[in-house]
Design an enzyme around this catalytic site. Structure first.
Site, PDB file in Angstrom:
ATOM      1  N   CYS A   1       0.856  -1.183   0.000  1.00 59.23           N
ATOM      2  CA  CYS A   1       0.000   0.000   0.000  1.00 59.23           C
ATOM      3  C   CYS A   1       0.896   1.240   0.000  1.00 59.23           C
ATOM      4  O   CYS A   1       2.101   1.137   0.210  1.00 59.23           O
ATOM      5  CB  CYS A   1      -0.870   0.026   1.250  1.00 59.23           C
ATOM      6  SG  CYS A   1      -1.785  -1.499   1.511  1.00 59.23           S
TER       7      CYS A   1
ATOM      8  N   ARG B   1       1.221   1.463  -5.975  1.00 58.73           N
ATOM      9  CA  ARG B   1       1.380   0.488  -4.895  1.00 58.73           C
ATOM     10  C   ARG B   1       0.068  -0.189  -4.518  1.00 58.73           C
ATOM     11  O   ARG B   1       0.064  -1.107  -3.684  1.00 58.73           O
ATOM     12  CB  ARG B   1       1.961   1.179  -3.657  1.00 58.73           C
ATOM     13  CG  ARG B   1       3.289   1.845  -3.894  1.00 58.73           C
ATOM     14  CD  ARG B   1       3.746   2.596  -2.678  1.00 58.73           C
ATOM     15  NE  ARG B   1       4.144   1.689  -1.625  1.00 58.73           N
ATOM     16  CZ  ARG B   1       5.346   1.150  -1.510  1.00 58.73           C
ATOM     17  NH1 ARG B   1       6.288   1.454  -2.384  1.00 58.73           N
ATOM     18  NH2 ARG B   1       5.628   0.332  -0.541  1.00 58.73           N
TER      19      ARG B   1
ATOM     20  N   TRP C   1      -3.892  -1.782  -1.158  1.00 57.96           N
ATOM     21  CA  TRP C   1      -3.916  -3.023  -1.906  1.00 57.96           C
ATOM     22  C   TRP C   1      -4.301  -4.077  -0.882  1.00 57.96           C
ATOM     23  O   TRP C   1      -3.522  -4.426  -0.001  1.00 57.96           O
ATOM     24  CB  TRP C   1      -2.543  -3.312  -2.512  1.00 57.96           C
ATOM     25  CG  TRP C   1      -2.586  -4.423  -3.499  1.00 57.96           C
ATOM     26  CD1 TRP C   1      -2.887  -4.330  -4.829  1.00 57.96           C
ATOM     27  CD2 TRP C   1      -2.318  -5.799  -3.257  1.00 57.96           C
ATOM     28  NE1 TRP C   1      -2.833  -5.570  -5.415  1.00 57.96           N
ATOM     29  CE2 TRP C   1      -2.491  -6.492  -4.477  1.00 57.96           C
ATOM     30  CE3 TRP C   1      -1.966  -6.534  -2.124  1.00 57.96           C
ATOM     31  CZ2 TRP C   1      -2.312  -7.863  -4.597  1.00 57.96           C
ATOM     32  CZ3 TRP C   1      -1.787  -7.904  -2.245  1.00 57.96           C
ATOM     33  CH2 TRP C   1      -1.962  -8.545  -3.475  1.00 57.96           C
TER      34      TRP C   1
ATOM     35  N   ASN D   1       1.114   0.111   5.939  1.00 59.84           N
ATOM     36  CA  ASN D   1       1.520  -0.665   4.769  1.00 59.84           C
ATOM     37  C   ASN D   1       2.265  -1.885   5.287  1.00 59.84           C
ATOM     38  O   ASN D   1       3.256  -1.739   5.990  1.00 59.84           O
ATOM     39  CB  ASN D   1       2.434   0.191   3.890  1.00 59.84           C
ATOM     40  CG  ASN D   1       3.105  -0.611   2.793  1.00 59.84           C
ATOM     41  OD1 ASN D   1       2.558  -1.616   2.335  1.00 59.84           O
ATOM     42  ND2 ASN D   1       4.281  -0.182   2.385  1.00 59.84           N
ATOM     43  N   GLY D   2       1.778  -3.082   4.961  1.00 60.45           N
ATOM     44  CA  GLY D   2       2.432  -4.304   5.432  1.00 60.45           C
ATOM     45  C   GLY D   2       1.405  -5.277   5.969  1.00 60.45           C
ATOM     46  O   GLY D   2       0.209  -5.162   5.665  1.00 60.45           O
TER      47      GLY D   2
ATOM     48  N   GLU E   1      22.719 -20.740  -6.529  1.00 65.52           N
ATOM     49  CA  GLU E   1      22.345 -19.329  -6.634  1.00 65.52           C
ATOM     50  C   GLU E   1      23.402 -18.439  -5.975  1.00 65.52           C
ATOM     51  O   GLU E   1      23.754 -17.375  -6.492  1.00 65.52           O
ATOM     52  CB  GLU E   1      20.961 -19.125  -5.998  1.00 65.52           C
ATOM     53  CG  GLU E   1      20.517 -17.681  -5.772  1.00 65.52           C
ATOM     54  CD  GLU E   1      20.353 -16.854  -7.043  1.00 65.52           C
ATOM     55  OE1 GLU E   1      20.560 -17.377  -8.148  1.00 65.52           O
ATOM     56  OE2 GLU E   1      20.039 -15.650  -6.925  1.00 65.52           O
TER      57      GLU E   1
ATOM     58  N   LYS F   1      25.379 -15.556  -7.910  1.00 66.74           N
ATOM     59  CA  LYS F   1      25.307 -14.156  -7.471  1.00 66.74           C
ATOM     60  C   LYS F   1      26.710 -13.592  -7.280  1.00 66.74           C
ATOM     61  O   LYS F   1      27.014 -12.488  -7.703  1.00 66.74           O
ATOM     62  CB  LYS F   1      24.519 -14.127  -6.169  1.00 66.74           C
ATOM     63  CG  LYS F   1      23.599 -13.049  -5.898  1.00 66.74           C
ATOM     64  CD  LYS F   1      22.241 -12.994  -6.518  1.00 66.74           C
ATOM     65  CE  LYS F   1      22.129 -13.197  -7.991  1.00 66.74           C
ATOM     66  NZ  LYS F   1      20.811 -13.516  -8.452  1.00 66.74           N
TER      67      LYS F   1
ATOM     68  N   GLU G   1      28.644 -13.182 -10.749  1.00 62.49           N
ATOM     69  CA  GLU G   1      28.163 -12.191 -11.717  1.00 62.49           C
ATOM     70  C   GLU G   1      28.422 -10.760 -11.275  1.00 62.49           C
ATOM     71  O   GLU G   1      28.591  -9.877 -12.109  1.00 62.49           O
ATOM     72  CB  GLU G   1      26.687 -12.403 -12.065  1.00 62.49           C
ATOM     73  CG  GLU G   1      25.705 -12.050 -10.991  1.00 62.49           C
ATOM     74  CD  GLU G   1      24.264 -12.253 -11.414  1.00 62.49           C
ATOM     75  OE1 GLU G   1      23.904 -11.892 -12.543  1.00 62.49           O
ATOM     76  OE2 GLU G   1      23.477 -12.764 -10.597  1.00 62.49           O
TER      77      GLU G   1
ATOM     78  N   HIS H   1      33.336 -36.316  -4.552  1.00 64.39           N
ATOM     79  CA  HIS H   1      33.449 -36.885  -5.899  1.00 64.39           C
ATOM     80  C   HIS H   1      34.247 -35.984  -6.841  1.00 64.39           C
ATOM     81  O   HIS H   1      34.145 -36.136  -8.054  1.00 64.39           O
ATOM     82  CB  HIS H   1      32.058 -37.164  -6.475  1.00 64.39           C
ATOM     83  CG  HIS H   1      31.287 -38.158  -5.660  1.00 64.39           C
ATOM     84  ND1 HIS H   1      31.622 -39.489  -5.605  1.00 64.39           N
ATOM     85  CD2 HIS H   1      30.225 -38.005  -4.834  1.00 64.39           C
ATOM     86  CE1 HIS H   1      30.787 -40.116  -4.789  1.00 64.39           C
ATOM     87  NE2 HIS H   1      29.932 -39.236  -4.301  1.00 64.39           N
TER      88      HIS H   1
ATOM     89  N   LYS I   1      19.853  -7.048 -18.300  1.00 62.69           N
ATOM     90  CA  LYS I   1      18.732  -7.429 -17.443  1.00 62.69           C
ATOM     91  C   LYS I   1      17.784  -8.366 -18.177  1.00 62.69           C
ATOM     92  O   LYS I   1      17.247  -9.298 -17.595  1.00 62.69           O
ATOM     93  CB  LYS I   1      17.998  -6.167 -16.981  1.00 62.69           C
ATOM     94  CG  LYS I   1      16.908  -6.423 -15.949  1.00 62.69           C
ATOM     95  CD  LYS I   1      17.496  -6.888 -14.624  1.00 62.69           C
ATOM     96  CE  LYS I   1      16.440  -7.337 -13.645  1.00 62.69           C
ATOM     97  NZ  LYS I   1      17.009  -8.222 -12.608  1.00 62.69           N
TER      98      LYS I   1
HETATM   99  C1  F6R Z   1      21.037 -13.644 -12.242  1.00 65.57           C
HETATM  100  C2  F6R Z   1      20.011 -13.226 -13.187  1.00 65.57           C
HETATM  101  C3  F6R Z   1      19.839 -14.028 -14.421  1.00 65.57           C
HETATM  102  C4  F6R Z   1      18.349 -14.166 -14.763  1.00 65.57           C
HETATM  103  C5  F6R Z   1      18.180 -14.884 -16.098  1.00 65.57           C
HETATM  104  C6  F6R Z   1      16.721 -15.099 -16.441  1.00 65.57           C
HETATM  105  O1  F6R Z   1      21.080 -12.797 -11.138  1.00 65.57           O
HETATM  106  O2  F6R Z   1      19.349 -12.246 -12.995  1.00 65.57           O
HETATM  107  O3  F6R Z   1      20.428 -15.282 -14.293  1.00 65.57           O
HETATM  108  O4  F6R Z   1      17.727 -14.876 -13.729  1.00 65.57           O
HETATM  109  O5  F6R Z   1      18.780 -14.124 -17.109  1.00 65.57           O
HETATM  110  O6  F6R Z   1      16.058 -13.896 -16.579  1.00 65.57           O
HETATM  111  P1  F6R Z   1      14.484 -13.839 -16.543  1.00 65.57           P
HETATM  112  O7  F6R Z   1      14.066 -14.252 -15.163  1.00 65.57           O
HETATM  113  O8  F6R Z   1      14.136 -12.425 -16.859  1.00 65.57           O
HETATM  114  O9  F6R Z   1      13.980 -14.812 -17.564  1.00 65.57           O
END
Ligand code: F6R
Length: 608
Positions: free
Chosen positions: A2, A27, A74, A98-99, A480, A484, A487, A503, A603
Site C-alpha cells: 500500500c 502500490r 492493496w 503498509n504491510g 544461486e 550471485k 556475476e 566426488h 537485465k
Molecule cells: C542472475 C540473473 C539471471 C536471470 C536470467 C533469467 O542474477 O538475474 O540469471 O535470472 O537471465 O532472466 P528472466 O528471469 O528475466 O527470464
C-alpha cells in the site's frame, strides 16, 4: 503493498494528501482514504476503488485541517470495502499502515478481554486499538506507540495521528519503506521520496526497525531498541525519476531490502491471509489432481527457483517434476507426457530461450503456465495461465527480490497442488501457509545482521575461488549463491550438492579456498556437518549460513557464521536467499565493481 503519506502543515492538507497518494497509486488502488484533525477532532473520508472516487467525495464533502495522513490500499486482510479502507480510527488515534500484522488475531483477542473491538476485517485495526488502550491507560502518544511496537509481529510502515495534537505524527518502519520529508515550515512522511517530491527533495529514510517522532521542523528517530539514532538527510532526485535508489548506494541493495514487502505482497496474492489458506485467484486450465507430470524450464536465477520448487512439488504434492535450463530444453526436444504442465519462470518475461522453450511445450500439447514479474510480457501473453510475482520493477541486473517472490509463489502453488492431489491434509497445509506468513518478519531480522555479513564479505573479497555447498533444498541455494557472487564480484565461484564434494571438488580445497555452506538446521544438517569437517580437515575456511541450533550443532572449526532466525524448513530456502545475496553484494562493493550493471550482462536476455 500500500502507499502511505502524512503531512504536518501550516496550510490545509487534504488536497496535498490526495496529490501524494496519486504518486503512490502504483502500490495499490482498491480503496483510499485520508484523515485530518478538524475543529471537531479526528475526521476522515474514505472511498472504495480508485483515488478519483476519494477525490470526488472530498469535492462534495471537503475535509479541513492542517495535519493529516493518507493511504491507498492493496487489500490483504478483508475485502476492498470502505469499512476496510484506511485510515483506521480508534478512540483518539488514526493510523495508516503498509504491510501485514501477522499476529493481529492474538492482539484482537487480548483487546477483546478489555472491551476493545474492531469495526473492520483488517489486521491494521488491531494496531489502532492497541495504541488506544495504551492512551486510555494514561500513556502519552509517544509512550503509547513505544509500548505498542514491540507487540507487533510482521511488516509495517505505520503513521499515527493523534486527536488533540495538530503538531505531531509518529511513524514506524519494519519491512515496509518509509521516508521523512523536511520542508521549510512543514514536515512530511511517505512510502517513498517520489510521493513527497511535490513538497520537498530533502529526505531522511528510516532504517529497518526505526521509529520517529515528527513535529514541525524536527524528526527524532529511534532504533529498534529505542535508542536515539541519526539518519542522514539527503537530497532526493525522485522528482525527476520514477525509479529511485532511496537511501541505498545501489538498486541491488534497495531491492534486497524491499524483500519483506515484496514477499508479503506476492504472498497476499496467493494466500487468504485471514483464513491462512492458499486461495488461487487464477482460473486454472488444468487440474493439479490429474496432472501426469510437471516440467519447469527457465534460465539463471529463475532456473534455480525452479530447482527449489522441484523439492516442494515432489515432497508435498507427490508430483513428478523435471527441471531444465531453457536453452537445453528447447534444443533437446524432449518428449512431454500427455496432460502434463509446463511452467516457465521468468522475471522479465522476455528471455529468448525461455520463450522458445514455452513455444516448444505449447506445440507439444502441454498446459502452459508462466510465473512472471512483468505481466504484459511476451511470455505472459503466450501462456494459458499467468502466475504473477508482485515485486515491482527489478532494476539491478542481479536478480534478488524477483527470486524470493518466485519462491514464495512456487511454495504457494506446491501447497495448492498438494491439497488438490490429497497428499497433504488441511492442517499440514495450514502449517506450511503459517510458515510463509511468518517469513517477512524473519527476513527483516536477517537484514538487521547486514553489518556482520559485510565484515565476512571483506575476507571473501580477497579470494579468487569460492565453493558453495548445500544439501537437499539448499543445493539450489548453493548454485544461486555462486552465481550471485560471480556475476557481480567477478570472483570465480562454484555451487555443489554437499554430497558431491568427495566426488571431485574436494581436490580444490586448501587454505586459500573459502567454502560457503548453506545449512539451516534440519534433518540433513548432520550429513552436511560431515562435509564441513572434510573441508576443515584440509585447511578450508568455512562460512556457515545457519540458525542458532545449526550453530550449536556445528561446534568449533568454523571461520564465520551468519546466523538466521529459525524458521520452518519448508521456507528455509527463501530465508537463506537473503544472506546469500548480502554476501555477494558486499563482496562486490569491496571489489569496486559496477554492482547494478556488471560487465557483459543485461537485465533482459532477448538473444539466444
Ligand atoms: C542472475 C540473473 C539471471 C536471470 C536470467 C533469467 O542474477 O538475474 O540469471 O535470472 O537471465 O532472466 P528472466 O528471469 O528475466 O527470464
Amino acid at each position: 503493498m500500500c502507499g502511505i503519506v502524512g503531512i504536518i502543515g501550516v496550510e490545509p492538507v487534504a488536497d496535498r494528501l490526495v496529490d501524494a497518494l496519486r504518486r503512490l497509486e502504483y502500490r495499490g488502488y482498491d480503496s483510499a482514504g485520508i484523515a485530518t484533525i478538524t475543529a471537531d477532532g479526528l475526521d476522515r473520508r474514505r472511498a472504495e476503488g480508485k483515488l478519483n472516487n476519494l477525490a470526488g467525495k472530498l469535492a462534495n464533502d471537503p475535509l479541513a485541517g492542517t495535519i493529516g495522513i493518507g493511504h491507498t490500499r492493496w487489500a490483504t486482510h478483508g475485502g476492498a470495502t470502505e469499512t476496510n479502507a484506511h485510515p483506521h480510527i480508534a478512540g483518539k488515534v488514526a493510523v495508516v499502515h503498509n504491510g501485514i500484522i501477522e499476529n493481529f488475531k492474538d492482539l484482537l483477542q487480548d483487546l477483546a478481554r478489555d472491551g476493545y473491538f474492531p469495526q473492520s476485517q483488517t489486521d491494521t485495526e488491531s494496531v489502532a486499538l492497541w495504541v488506544t488502550r495504551e492512551l486510555d491507560r494514561g500513556a502519552a502518544p509517544r509512550q503509547a506507540v513505544a509500548n505498542t511496537l514491540p507487540k507487533l509481529r510482521g511488516t509495517f510502515g505505520l503513521v499515527f495521528l493523534f486527536d488533540g495534537d495538530d503538531k505531531l505524527l509518529i511513524a514506524a518502519r519494519q519491512g515496509s519503506p518509509l521516508a521523512i520529508g523536511h520542508g521549510q515550515t512543514e514536515m512530511y512522511l511517505g512510502s517513498d521520496a517520489f510521493a513527497l517530491a511535490p513538497f520537498t527533495n530533502q529526505i531522511t529514510y528510516l532504517d529497518e526497525g526505526d521509529w520517529a517522532i515528527v513535529t514541525p521542523g524536527k524528526a527524532e528517530i529511534f532504533d529498534f531498541d529505542g535508542n536515539p539514532v541519526q539518519r542522514i538527510r539527503q537530497t532526493s532526485s525522485a522528482s525527476a525519476a520514477l525509479a529511485d535508489k532511496g537511501n541505498h548506494r545501489h538498486f541491488m541493495a534497495k531491492e534486497i531490502y524491499e524483500q519483506p514487502e515484496t514477499i508479503s505482497h506476492t504472498l497476499a496474492h496467493y494466500v487468504d491471509l485471514s483464513e491462512e489458506k492458499v486461495a488461487l485467484r487464477e482460473d486454472l486450465p488444468f487440474d493439479f489432481a490429474k496432472l501426469s507430470r510437471l516440467t519447469i524450464t527457465a534460465c539463471g536465477t529463475a532456473f534455480y527457483a525452479g530447482l527449489v520448487a522441484k523439492y516442494w512439488f515432489e515432497r508435498y504434492a507427490r508430483l513428478a517434476v523435471d527441471v531444465d535450463v531453457a536453452s537445453e530444453f528447447r534444443y533437446r526436444e524432449p518428449p512431454l507426457a500427455d496432460n502434463g504442465l509446463t511452467l516457465v519462470i521468468s522475471q522479465s518475461g522476455e528471455t529468448a530461450d525461455t520463450l522458445a522453450a514455452l513455444r516448444y511445450a505449447a506445440k507439444s500439447g502441454q498446459h502452459i503456465a508462466a510465473l512472471v514479474n512483468v505481466q504484459e510480457s511476451t511470455i505472459a501473453r503466450e501462456s494459458h495461465v499467468v502466475f504473477p510475482t508482485l515485486c515491482g520493477p527489478e532494476i539491478g541486473v542481479a536478480s534478488t527480490k524477483a527470486f524470493t517472490a518466485q519462491l514464495t509463489a512456487l511454495a504457494s502453488l506446491a501447497i495448492a497442488a498438494g491439497q488438490a492431489r490429497g497428499t497433504i491434509s488441511a492442517s499440514e497445509a495450514h502449517t506450511l501457509v503459517r510458515a510463509l506468513v511468518e517469513l517477512p518478519s524473519a527476513v527483516s531480522e536477517v537484514l538487521r545482521h547486514e553489518k556482520s555479513i559485510e565484515g565476512i564479505a571483506r575476507h571473501l573479497a580477497r579470494a579468487s575461488d569460492v565453493l558453495y555447498l548445500g544439501r537437499g533444498q539448499m543445493f539450489p541455494l548453493a548454485l544461486e549463491g555462486a552465481l550471485k557472487l560471480k556475476e557481480i564480484s567477478y570472483i570465480h565461484a562454484e555451487g555443489y550438492a554437499a554430497g558431491e564434494l568427495k566426488h571431485g571438488p574436494i581436490a580444490l580445497v586448501n587454505e586459500e579456498m573459502p567454502v560457503v555452506v548453506v545449512a539451516p538446521s534440519d534433518d540433513l544438517m548432520e550429513k552436511t556437518l560431515s562435509n564441513m569437517h572434510e573441508v576443515s580437515a584440509r585447511g578450508g575456511k568455512i562460512i556457515l549460513i545457519t540458525d542458532a541450533e545449526g550453530r550449536a550443532q556445528a561446534g568449533d572449526g568454523i571461520s564465520d557464521i551468519i546466523e538466521m532466525p529459525r524458521v520452518h524448513p519448508f521456507v528455509a530456502p527463501i530465508l537463506s536467499s537473503i544472506p546469500v545475496q548480502l554476501l555477494a553484494y558486499h563482496t562486490a562493493v569491496f571489489m569496486g565493481t559496477d554492482v547494478d550493471q556488471p560487465r557483459n550482462l543485461a537485465k533482459s536476455v532477448t538473444v539466444e
